[in-house]
Design an enzyme around this catalytic site. Structure first.
Site, PDB file in Angstrom:
ATOM      1  N   GLU A   1      -8.909 -14.619   4.509  1.00 11.25           N
ATOM      2  CA  GLU A   1      -7.414 -14.168   4.264  1.00 11.25           C
ATOM      3  C   GLU A   1      -7.263 -15.568   4.480  1.00 11.25           C
ATOM      4  O   GLU A   1      -5.718 -14.724   4.695  1.00 11.25           O
ATOM      5  CB  GLU A   1      -7.134 -12.958   4.655  1.00 11.25           C
ATOM      6  CG  GLU A   1      -7.672 -12.180   6.315  1.00 11.25           C
ATOM      7  CD  GLU A   1      -7.403 -13.368   7.100  1.00 11.25           C
ATOM      8  OE1 GLU A   1      -7.834 -14.108   7.864  1.00 11.25           O
ATOM      9  OE2 GLU A   1      -6.592 -13.436   7.863  1.00 11.25           O
TER      10      GLU A   1
ATOM     11  N   ASP B   1      -9.945  -5.911  -1.805  1.00 17.28           N
ATOM     12  CA  ASP B   1     -11.038  -7.858  -2.108  1.00 17.28           C
ATOM     13  C   ASP B   1      -9.015  -7.549  -3.129  1.00 17.28           C
ATOM     14  O   ASP B   1      -8.291  -9.081  -3.599  1.00 17.28           O
ATOM     15  CB  ASP B   1     -11.371  -7.274  -3.108  1.00 17.28           C
ATOM     16  CG  ASP B   1     -12.838  -8.051  -1.998  1.00 17.28           C
ATOM     17  OD1 ASP B   1     -12.565  -8.258  -1.045  1.00 17.28           O
ATOM     18  OD2 ASP B   1     -14.008  -7.376  -2.329  1.00 17.28           O
TER      19      ASP B   1
HETATM   20  N1  GTP Z   1     -11.714  -7.434   1.972  1.00 20.82           N
HETATM   21  C1  GTP Z   1     -11.792  -8.485   2.495  1.00 20.82           C
HETATM   22  N2  GTP Z   1     -11.626  -9.024   3.724  1.00 20.82           N
HETATM   23  C2  GTP Z   1     -12.090  -9.695   4.087  1.00 20.82           C
HETATM   24  C3  GTP Z   1     -12.015 -10.991   3.316  1.00 20.82           C
HETATM   25  N3  GTP Z   1     -12.488 -12.230   4.256  1.00 20.82           N
HETATM   26  C4  GTP Z   1     -11.964 -11.739   5.218  1.00 20.82           C
HETATM   27  N4  GTP Z   1     -11.467 -10.064   5.661  1.00 20.82           N
HETATM   28  C5  GTP Z   1     -10.904  -9.950   6.768  1.00 20.82           C
HETATM   29  O1  GTP Z   1     -10.105 -10.213   7.150  1.00 20.82           O
HETATM   30  C6  GTP Z   1      -9.406  -9.800   8.644  1.00 20.82           C
HETATM   31  C7  GTP Z   1      -9.071 -10.873   9.809  1.00 20.82           C
HETATM   32  O2  GTP Z   1      -8.805  -9.962  10.332  1.00 20.82           O
HETATM   33  P1  GTP Z   1      -8.002 -10.902  11.710  1.00 20.82           P
HETATM   34  O3  GTP Z   1      -8.891 -12.306  11.733  1.00 20.82           O
HETATM   35  O4  GTP Z   1      -8.821 -10.487  12.711  1.00 20.82           O
HETATM   36  O5  GTP Z   1      -6.970 -11.129  12.019  1.00 20.82           O
HETATM   37  P2  GTP Z   1      -5.550  -9.827  11.199  1.00 20.82           P
HETATM   38  O6  GTP Z   1      -6.624  -8.812  11.027  1.00 20.82           O
HETATM   39  O7  GTP Z   1      -5.410 -10.905  10.306  1.00 20.82           O
HETATM   40  O8  GTP Z   1      -4.804 -10.221  11.687  1.00 20.82           O
HETATM   41  P3  GTP Z   1      -4.006 -11.273  12.363  1.00 20.82           P
HETATM   42  O9  GTP Z   1      -4.641 -12.198  10.863  1.00 20.82           O
HETATM   43  O10 GTP Z   1      -4.094 -11.714  13.531  1.00 20.82           O
HETATM   44  O11 GTP Z   1      -2.763 -10.873  11.506  1.00 20.82           O
HETATM   45  C8  GTP Z   1     -11.270  -9.280   8.913  1.00 20.82           C
HETATM   46  O12 GTP Z   1     -11.002  -7.375   9.054  1.00 20.82           O
HETATM   47  C9  GTP Z   1     -12.060  -9.383   7.814  1.00 20.82           C
HETATM   48  O13 GTP Z   1     -12.893  -8.210   7.774  1.00 20.82           O
HETATM   49  C10 GTP Z   1     -12.524 -10.633   2.266  1.00 20.82           C
HETATM   50  O14 GTP Z   1     -12.715 -11.132   1.271  1.00 20.82           O
HETATM   51  N5  GTP Z   1     -12.496  -9.902   1.650  1.00 20.82           N
END
Ligand code: GTP
Length: 530
Positions: A437, A410
């Site tokens: 993200e 976060d």
């Molecule tokens: N801490 C946190 N994590 C988040 C939030 N929203 C999404 N995520 C995390 O962001 C991550 C997105 O991962 P993926 O979409 O699999 O892709 P990545 O690991 O970023 O890899 P690539 O996008 O392919 O580079 C997931 O682990 C979600 O849990 C949030 O509000 N806070």
């Protein structure tokens, strides 16, 4: 149409009008059952007093009659006359002018044996007659003579006695025993005098008393009501009283025509008070209604107009200053209302802010981004300008989360959001968090090459943050991949198509190794075209 009673002023008017009517009704009832009886009783007492005066005046005449008959009855010559000792008495005393002077219609001397001794008087034609007993030409006096003899025989005339005579004529009668030097019984005879009640006599009585009275005979079985009062008109009344007379079955009715002056003036005074009271109540009603209108209803209407306006326009208006400044209850209500209004407006603003922004980073959310993108596309189409979008995705964020924890994830999101805001937001571009993200930027009036430069600057700015990423397969710090697309001036496309194009570019950036910017240079097809 609004019902009549839904208006406060109408209700107050009705209520106060009702109070006014009740007050007037109360006054009328008080007048009818409290004041009028008192006035009428007062009038009855006045009539009674006037009749007393009339009766006293007749009594005075009767007493005068008594003294006259006594004078004659106790005169030595009269004594001797009825004892046959003075025959010249008739010639020297009993002639017409004597009776005229004494205002008598009849003089009767009665012997000790209750027989008419001498009768002198005026007959029905007004001729003077004088007889030694009840004989022609004195027969006209028979009824009176017999009535008086009966009275003497009944013992009523042991002392001097006066009565009203009701029949055969209306008259005053005086009877007295005849004594020598007022010696005690037995009397030598009786003397009776009859004074007729003529219109002239009554007129004199009217002048003396000031009472417009009439006297008349009444013959009834039993006693008539002692006194009666007949109200002839609002200004006149007829009060009458019956006085016992001779013969016993007859009465003399004294009737007095009296003015109702006292009653009238009291009534006038009361009416005056009533009209004034009514007038004052009416004026009070009008003043109360005016004050009510001015102090309560008008501000309330102003208040109501304001709230209707507020409701209709849905605008951030403020309560009218005139209402807020008031020091009364309406002012308090207006100020309380203004506080509530401000509170509600603040809440609305907060809600709007919440509905358009991401709570974690404070950036615009997808809703606001979509709205702004559509708006920019529409405006640029009219202006013939380009619109570009950037789609920004954190590289390997899952391992970052897994390694540093969600909370650190976060914090990383917040740090990146700040950097993006510094980098692009300050230039007037809208930076939004459109996914977990994932971030998006709308760049109005920006061709693709320029968007490329902004994207590159952003990518470097994020890398410059140097947020360590120990588990990233591609770098040691946190980096972002960016996909950029633009809608040129030569063609149109919808927001979804533009975002899809940017997403495709982003995908290529990820595929090409991350931490880079890729552009979508091909023509963008509308969503509807697939
Ligand atoms: N801490 C946190 N994590 C988040 C939030 N929203 C999404 N995520 C995390 O962001 C991550 C997105 O991962 P993926 O979409 O699999 O892709 P990545 O690991 O970023 O890899 P690539 O996008 O392919 O580079 C997931 O682990 C979600 O849990 C949030 O509000 N806070």
């Amino acid at each position: 149409m609004k019902p009549f009673l839904s208006s406060l002023s109408h209700r107050f008017f009705l209520a106060l009008g009702g109070v006014l009517c009740l007050a007037m009704l109360a006054l009328v009832l008080i007048a009818r059952y409290q004041i009028m009886p008192v006035l009428l009783e007062d009038e009855s007492q006045y009539a009674s007093t006037e009749l007393d005066r009339a009766e006293r005046a007749i009594g005075a005449e009767l007493r005068h009659m008594g003294r006259l008959v006594e004078d004659w009855a106790w005169w030595d010559d009269t004594y001797r006359f009825v004892r046959d000792e003075r025959p010249e008495y008739v010639a020297s005393n009993l002639y017409d002018s004597t009776l005229e002077t004494l205002d008598l219609s009849l003089m009767m001397f009665v012997s000790a044996e209750h027989r008419p001794y001498w009768i002198a008087g005026f007959d029905d034609d007004g001729d003077f007659t004088s007889c030694a007993g009840l004989m022609p030409p004195c027969d006209w006096a028979r009824d009176t003579v017999e009535l008086l003899l009966g009275t003497i025989e009944a013992g009523l005339a042991e002392d001097t006695h006066t009565r009203l005579l009701a029949a055969p004529e209306l008259a005053l009668v005086g009877l007295s025993p005849i004594y020598m030097n007022q010696e005690e019984a037995p009397p030598a005879g009786w003397l009776a005098m009859v004074r007729p009640i003529t219109p002239m006599w009554v007129e004199q009585l009217r002048e003396t008393t000031g009472i417009d009275m009439t006297l008349e005979t009444l013959a009834v079985d039993g006693a008539p009501p002692e006194q009666s009062l007949e109200r002839l008109s609002p200004t006149r009344m007829l009060a009458s009283r019956h006085v016992a007379a001779l013969p016993a079955t007859h009465w003399v009715r004294i009737a007095a025509d009296l003015p109702r002056q006292r009653y009238q003036s009291s009534l006038e005074t009361f009416r005056f008070a009533l009209y004034w009271t009514g007038g004052v109540l009416l004026v009070t009603l009008i003043v109360v209604l005016l004050l009510l209108e001015r102090m309560v209803l008008r501000p309330l209407r102003e208040f109501s107009r304001f709230t209707q306006h507020l409701h209709r326009e849905r605008m951030a208006a403020s309560t009218p200053e005139a209402l807020l400044k008031r020091r009364d209850e309406i002012g308090t209500l207006a100020r309380e209302f203004q506080h509530l209004l401000e509170h509600q407006q603040q809440q609305e603003a907060d809600l709007l802010d919440l509905s358009q922004h991401d709570p974690l980073t404070g950036l615009a959310n997808r809703r606001l981004f979509d709205e702004r993108l559509r708006q920019s596309l529409d405006e640029s189409l009219e202006a013939g300008a380009d619109v570009a979008v950037l789609m920004v995705d954190i590289d390997h964020f899952k391992p970052y989360n897994d390694h540093y924890g969600h909370q650190a994830g976060d914090a990383c999101l917040v740090a990146l959001a700040d950097r993006m805001e510094q980098c692009l937001g300050k230039q007037g571009f809208l930076v939004a968090r459109t996914g977990g993200e994932e971030f998006s930027v709308v760049l109005p009036d920006t061709p693709l090459d320029e968007a490329h430069r902004h994207a590159e600057a952003l990518r470097l700015a994020v890398a410059d943050l140097a947020l360590p990423h120990a588990t990233s397969p591609s770098d040691s710090v946190v980096t972002v991949s960016i996909g950029a697309a633009a809608r040129g001036t030569s063609h149109s496309c919808d927001p979804a198509a533009l975002m899809r194009a940017a997403d495709q570019a982003l995908y290529r950036a990820k595929e090409s190794g991350r931490n880079r910017v890729e552009l979508h240079r091909r023509a963008i097809a509308d969503s509807a075209q697939g």
